[in-house]
Design an enzyme around this catalytic site. Structure first.
Site, short mmCIF file in Angstrom:
data_model
loop_
_atom_site.label_atom_id
_atom_site.label_comp_id
_atom_site.label_asym_id
_atom_site.label_seq_id
_atom_site.Cartn_x
_atom_site.Cartn_y
_atom_site.Cartn_z
N GLY A 106 -1.48 -12.08 -5.79
CA GLY A 106 -1.13 -12.19 -4.37
C GLY A 106 -2.18 -12.99 -3.63
O GLY A 106 -2.89 -12.46 -2.79
N SER A 152 0.33 1.14 3.36
CA SER A 152 0.50 1.51 1.96
C SER A 152 -0.44 2.63 1.57
O SER A 152 -0.45 3.06 0.43
CB SER A 152 0.26 0.30 1.07
OG SER A 152 -1.06 -0.14 1.25
N LYS A 210 -11.46 2.23 6.13
CA LYS A 210 -10.45 2.15 7.17
C LYS A 210 -10.59 3.21 8.26
O LYS A 210 -10.06 3.05 9.35
CB LYS A 210 -9.04 2.17 6.58
CG LYS A 210 -8.67 0.84 5.95
CD LYS A 210 -7.19 0.60 5.99
CE LYS A 210 -6.83 -0.78 5.49
NZ LYS A 210 -7.13 -0.94 4.03
N ASP A 256 -2.17 -15.17 -1.27
CA ASP A 256 -1.75 -15.80 -0.02
C ASP A 256 -2.94 -16.18 0.86
O ASP A 256 -2.92 -17.20 1.54
CB ASP A 256 -0.82 -14.87 0.76
CG ASP A 256 -1.51 -13.56 1.10
OD1 ASP A 256 -1.72 -12.76 0.16
OD2 ASP A 256 -1.86 -13.34 2.27
C1 LIG Z 1 -7.02 -1.89 3.30
C2 LIG Z 1 -7.96 -2.02 2.20
C3 LIG Z 1 -8.50 -3.27 1.85
C4 LIG Z 1 -8.12 -4.56 2.55
O1 LIG Z 1 -8.44 -4.54 3.92
P1 LIG Z 1 -7.79 -5.60 4.90
O2 LIG Z 1 -8.43 -5.33 6.20
O3 LIG Z 1 -6.32 -5.40 4.91
O4 LIG Z 1 -8.13 -6.95 4.35
C5 LIG Z 1 -9.43 -3.31 0.83
N1 LIG Z 1 -9.79 -2.20 0.16
C6 LIG Z 1 -9.28 -1.00 0.44
C7 LIG Z 1 -9.72 0.18 -0.34
C8 LIG Z 1 -8.35 -0.87 1.48
O5 LIG Z 1 -7.85 0.34 1.76
#
Ligand SMILES: *Cc1c(COP(=O)(O)O)cnc(C)c1O
Length: 316
Positions: free
Chosen positions: A207, A77, A52, A209
C-alpha cells in the site's frame, strides 16, 4: 490553517499527567547490526497501546461544552478507535466508533471495553467516512478523523518532541506511515528541534500510496491493501498531512510483510518488547537496506503494540 511547533508544545501541556511519557529503548545488537545509534520511542507502552492516545486526547480536550454534551464519533481500523474511546471516557464524553467488521477481535473488544458504542462496516465494500458522517448528521456529535485533523497531528507530534528532548540531537527520525498524522506531527517537532535531521516515513509495500503521492506531488488513492500492517491500511494521505509531509519529509519508503515479521521477531527476541506489525515498519526499512543509518543517531517511533492472536500464530 496548519499545524505549528507551538501547537505541539500546547498539546504536550494538555496531555501531561494523562498520557504516559513512554520509555526510550536502546539495543547494542540493533546498533551493531545497523551501524547506527538507535533510539526507540516505545509508544507500544502508551495508554491503550499506541501513540494515537496523544492525538485523541489533545483533540477531545479542546471540545466546547456543547461538543462534550453531544459526544465524539470516530471511524478507525483499531488504534484510533481505542484512543478516542479511552480519551472520551477520561474526559467524560460519549464515543461512537465505526469499525471494520474484520478488525482484530482484541481491538473490537478493547474499544467496547472503554465504554464506546461500536458500529461495524465492511471495509472492502463500504465507505467508513460516509457512515461516520451519516451518524454525525443523525445524532449530532463531532467526528474526529484518525489523521487529517490539526489537533490530532499536533498530539501525535508530542512523541517525537519527548524523544528528542530526552536523547538530544538526532540525524535521522523514522516513523511508520498510514494517513500521515504521526509522520506530519513528527516532522514538525523534528524540524523545530533538529532542523537538519532527515525524516522518513515507512509504509507497507502493498500500500505505497504515500510514496507515490510524495514522488508525484499529488495525493494518490489506492484500494485497501492486503498487509499485516493493519494500522497502515489507509487509502490515501490527508489534505492537511500531505503538504506538511511534502515540506519536511526527506523520503517515503516501504517494507513488505515478511520484513515486518522479521523486525517483529527481532523486537520480541532481542529487545523483549512486543511491537505490532505497523510499528515495525521503520526498523524493517533499516534492515532491508532502504535507509542507511551508518554512523547516525536515529530516532524511531515504535508506534504501537496491539497485536492480534493471528499474528502470534503465523509461522514462516
Ligand atoms: C495509526 C497507526 C499508524 C499510522 O499513523 P497515521 O497517522 O495514520 O500515519 C502507525 N502505527 C500504528 C500502531 C498506528 O496505530
Amino acid at each position: 490553517m496548519t499545524v505549528t511547533w507551538q501547537d505541539i508544545q500546547a498539546a504536550s501541556a494538555r496531555i501531561e499527567g494523562v498520557a504516559h511519557v513512554t520509555p526510550v529503548l536502546t539495543s547494542t545488537t540493533a546498533n551493531d547490526l545497523t551501524g547506527g545509534q538507535l533510539y526507540f520511542k516505545a509508544e507500544n507502552f502508551q495508554r491503550m497501546g499506541a501513540f494515537k492516545f496523544r492525538g485523541a486526547y489533545n483533540a477531545i480536550s479542546q471540545f466546547t461544552p456543547e461538543q462534550m454534551e453531544a459526544g465524539v464519533i470516530a471511524f478507525s481500523s483499531g488504534n484510533h478507535a481505542q484512543a478516542i474511546a479511552l480519551a472520551a471516557k477520561l474526559l467524560g464524553t460519549k464515543a461512537t466508533i465505526v469499525m471494520p467488521q474484520d478488525a482484530p477481535p482484541n481491538k473490537l473488544a478493547a474499544t467496547r471495553g472503554y465504554g464506546a458504542e461500536v458500529v461495524l462496516y465492511d471495509r472492502y465494500t463500504e465507505d467508513r467516512e460516509a457512515i461516520g458522517n451519516r451518524i454525525a448528521a443523525e445524532q449530532g456529535g463531532t467526528v474526529i478523523p484518525p489523521y487529517d485533523h490539526e489537533h490530532v497531528i499536533a498530539g501525535q507530534g508530542t512523541a517525537a518532541k519527548e524523544l528528542i528532548e530526552e536523547v538530544g540531537q538526532l540525524n535521522v527520525v523514522i516513523t511508520s506511515l498510514g494517513g500521515g498524522g504521526l509522520l506530519a506531527g513528527t516532522a514538525i517537532a523534528t524540524h523545530a528541534l533538529c532542523p537538519h535531521a532527515a525524516i522518513y516515513g515507512v509504509e507497507p509495500e502493498a500500500g505505497n500510496d504515500g510514496q507515490r503521492s510524495f514522488r508525484s506531488g499529488e495525493i494518490v488513492t489506492i484500494e485497501t491493501p492486503k498487509t499485516i500492517a493493519d494500522g497502515a491500511q489507509t487509502l490515501h494521505l490527508g489534505d492537511i498531512t500531505f503538504p506538511i509531509i511534502q515540506e519536511y519529509v526527506t523520503d517515503i519508503i516501504t517494507a513488505n510483510d515478511e520484513e515486518l515479521l522479521d523486525a517483529m521477531r527481532f523486537m520480541a527476541y532481542r529487545m523483549k518488547t512486543v511491537v505490532e506489525p505497523t510499528g515495525c515498519l521503520p526498523l524493517a526499512a533499516i534492515f532491508n537496506g532502504q535507509i542507511n543509518v551508518t554512523g547516525k543517531r536515529v530516532g524511531i517511533i515504535l508506534s504501537g503494540g496491539n497485536i492480534s492472536d493471528q499474528i502470534l500464530r503465523i509461522e514462516v
